[in-house]
Design a protein around this motif. Structure first.
Motif, mmCIF file in Angstrom:
data_model
loop_
_atom_site.group_PDB
_atom_site.id
_atom_site.type_symbol
_atom_site.label_atom_id
_atom_site.label_comp_id
_atom_site.label_asym_id
_atom_site.label_seq_id
_atom_site.Cartn_x
_atom_site.Cartn_y
_atom_site.Cartn_z
ATOM 1 N N SER A 167 5.575 -15.562 -10.346
ATOM 2 C CA SER A 167 4.230 -15.115 -10.731
ATOM 3 C C SER A 167 3.744 -14.122 -9.704
ATOM 4 C CB SER A 167 3.260 -16.303 -10.808
ATOM 5 O OG SER A 167 3.036 -16.846 -9.518
ATOM 6 N N MET A 168 2.736 -13.374 -10.058
ATOM 7 C CA MET A 168 2.158 -12.420 -9.106
ATOM 8 C C MET A 168 1.635 -13.169 -7.880
ATOM 9 S SD MET A 168 2.499 -9.377 -10.489
ATOM 10 C CE MET A 168 1.241 -8.234 -9.894
ATOM 11 N N ARG A 169 1.033 -14.305 -8.108
ATOM 12 C CA ARG A 169 0.476 -15.089 -7.004
ATOM 13 C C ARG A 169 1.574 -15.574 -6.064
ATOM 14 N NH1 ARG A 169 -3.280 -20.559 -7.673
ATOM 15 N NH2 ARG A 169 -3.617 -20.925 -5.429
ATOM 16 N N ALA A 170 2.674 -16.075 -6.643
ATOM 17 C CA ALA A 170 3.765 -16.600 -5.821
ATOM 18 C C ALA A 170 4.411 -15.502 -4.986
ATOM 19 C CB ALA A 170 4.805 -17.282 -6.704
ATOM 20 N N TYR A 218 0.823 -2.431 -6.053
ATOM 21 C CA TYR A 218 2.223 -2.010 -6.109
ATOM 22 C C TYR A 218 2.837 -2.169 -7.494
ATOM 23 C CZ TYR A 218 1.751 -2.313 -1.049
ATOM 24 O OH TYR A 218 1.328 -2.146 0.242
ATOM 25 N N VAL A 219 2.502 -3.250 -8.186
ATOM 26 C CA VAL A 219 3.035 -3.499 -9.526
ATOM 27 C C VAL A 219 1.891 -3.925 -10.438
ATOM 28 C CG1 VAL A 219 5.391 -4.073 -8.836
ATOM 29 C CG2 VAL A 219 3.648 -5.856 -8.827
ATOM 30 N N ASP A 220 2.023 -3.611 -11.722
ATOM 31 C CA ASP A 220 0.947 -3.894 -12.664
ATOM 32 C C ASP A 220 1.012 -5.291 -13.262
ATOM 33 O OD1 ASP A 220 -0.127 -1.345 -12.364
ATOM 34 O OD2 ASP A 220 1.180 -0.502 -13.903
ATOM 35 N N GLU A 221 2.215 -5.849 -13.334
ATOM 36 C CA GLU A 221 2.364 -7.134 -14.014
ATOM 37 C C GLU A 221 3.686 -7.782 -13.633
ATOM 38 O OE1 GLU A 221 2.374 -6.204 -18.144
ATOM 39 O OE2 GLU A 221 3.976 -4.731 -17.964
ATOM 40 N N MET A 237 0.356 -11.708 1.465
ATOM 41 C CA MET A 237 -0.753 -10.848 1.088
ATOM 42 C C MET A 237 -1.529 -11.496 -0.057
ATOM 43 S SD MET A 237 1.513 -7.934 -0.916
ATOM 44 C CE MET A 237 0.166 -6.783 -0.987
ATOM 45 N N SER A 238 -2.653 -10.907 -0.425
ATOM 46 C CA SER A 238 -3.440 -11.433 -1.532
ATOM 47 C C SER A 238 -2.827 -11.003 -2.860
ATOM 48 C CB SER A 238 -4.877 -10.910 -1.454
ATOM 49 O OG SER A 238 -4.909 -9.516 -1.712
ATOM 50 N N THR A 239 -3.141 -11.775 -3.900
ATOM 51 C CA THR A 239 -2.644 -11.416 -5.225
ATOM 52 C C THR A 239 -3.166 -10.054 -5.652
ATOM 53 O OG1 THR A 239 -2.584 -13.766 -5.835
ATOM 54 C CG2 THR A 239 -2.482 -12.171 -7.628
ATOM 55 N N MET A 240 -4.434 -9.801 -5.385
ATOM 56 C CA MET A 240 -4.997 -8.499 -5.740
ATOM 57 C C MET A 240 -4.321 -7.368 -4.968
ATOM 58 S SD MET A 240 -6.987 -8.991 -8.158
ATOM 59 C CE MET A 240 -7.568 -7.305 -8.236
#
Length: 204
Positions: free
Chosen positions: A29-32, A47-50, A39-42
């Motif tokens: 996942s983006m969060r993982a 760097y990547v959209d999805e 770094m933060s998820t945001m």
């Protein structure tokens, strides 16, 4: 003014691959990945959209390492194909949870395209034309991906084989007996035995 980018695609892919190797594909996942990078998820969204973009980076990170140099031309075509299949299998076997992603993203992966280009050159030299060449390439890819999935999710040495071998022989005689025999089949024997059967079929 936006902050300058400081992470490369290779770094992003390595972090995502580390998550998959540790937690499986479901853990990606983006969060993982952001956590893996510290770094933060945001921040990762700079760097990547999805997640799909992360998947593509991971596929290329893994498959970009496959040796796609043509095997020695003096070898028979079947041996050359086996060399290419072995290279792909060895690379993917190090990251089995990534295998399903190769199906979804193979068309956009330069690594897969280079591997396929080398295999097609061998098939063309062996006289494969038209639909026969199409089927041959698809069959080889399908075999590698399918065999690795089975080996990862349901190895012959796993609990599934034990459970099937314990089935009542009056109801499932062939399954029970085959499962008992399967306990003695090693991973290499299973893979290359199946590949040999496929190659015999392609050679007809």
């Amino acid at each position: 003014m936006p902050r300058p980018r400081s992470l490369t695609h290779d770094q992003l892919a390595s972090a995502a691959l580390a998550v998959i190797d540790r937690d499986g594909l479901a853990g990606l996942s983006m969060r993982a990945v952001a956590k893996e990078l510290g770094m933060s998820t945001m921040g990762l969204y700079r760097y990547v959209d999805e997640r799909e973009e992360l998947e593509r980076l991971v596929v290329e990170c893994v498959l970009g390492a496959v040796d796609t140099e043509p095997p020695p031309p003096e070898a028979p075509w079947g041996e050359r194909i086996e060399i290419m299949v072995r290279r792909l299998r060895d690379t993917l076997s190090a990251h089995p949870a990534v295998v399903p992603l190769t199906v979804a993203h193979r068309h956009r992966s330069p690594g897969v395209l280079r591997w396929s280009e080398t295999v097609l050159a061998i098939l063309i030299e062996a006289g494969f034309e038209g639909e026969r060449r199409v089927v041959a390439l698809r069959s080889l890819l399908a075999y590698v991906i399918g065999a690795l999935q089975l080996a990862h999710l349901g190895p012959l040495s796993g609990d599934g084989t034990v459970a099937i071998s314990a089935l009542r022989p009056t109801e499932f005689p062939h399954m029970a007996e085959t499962a008992r025999q399967a306990r003695n089949v090693g991973a290499d024997d299973e893979f290359f035995g199946g590949l040999a059967a496929l190659m015999r079929g392609l050679n007809t």
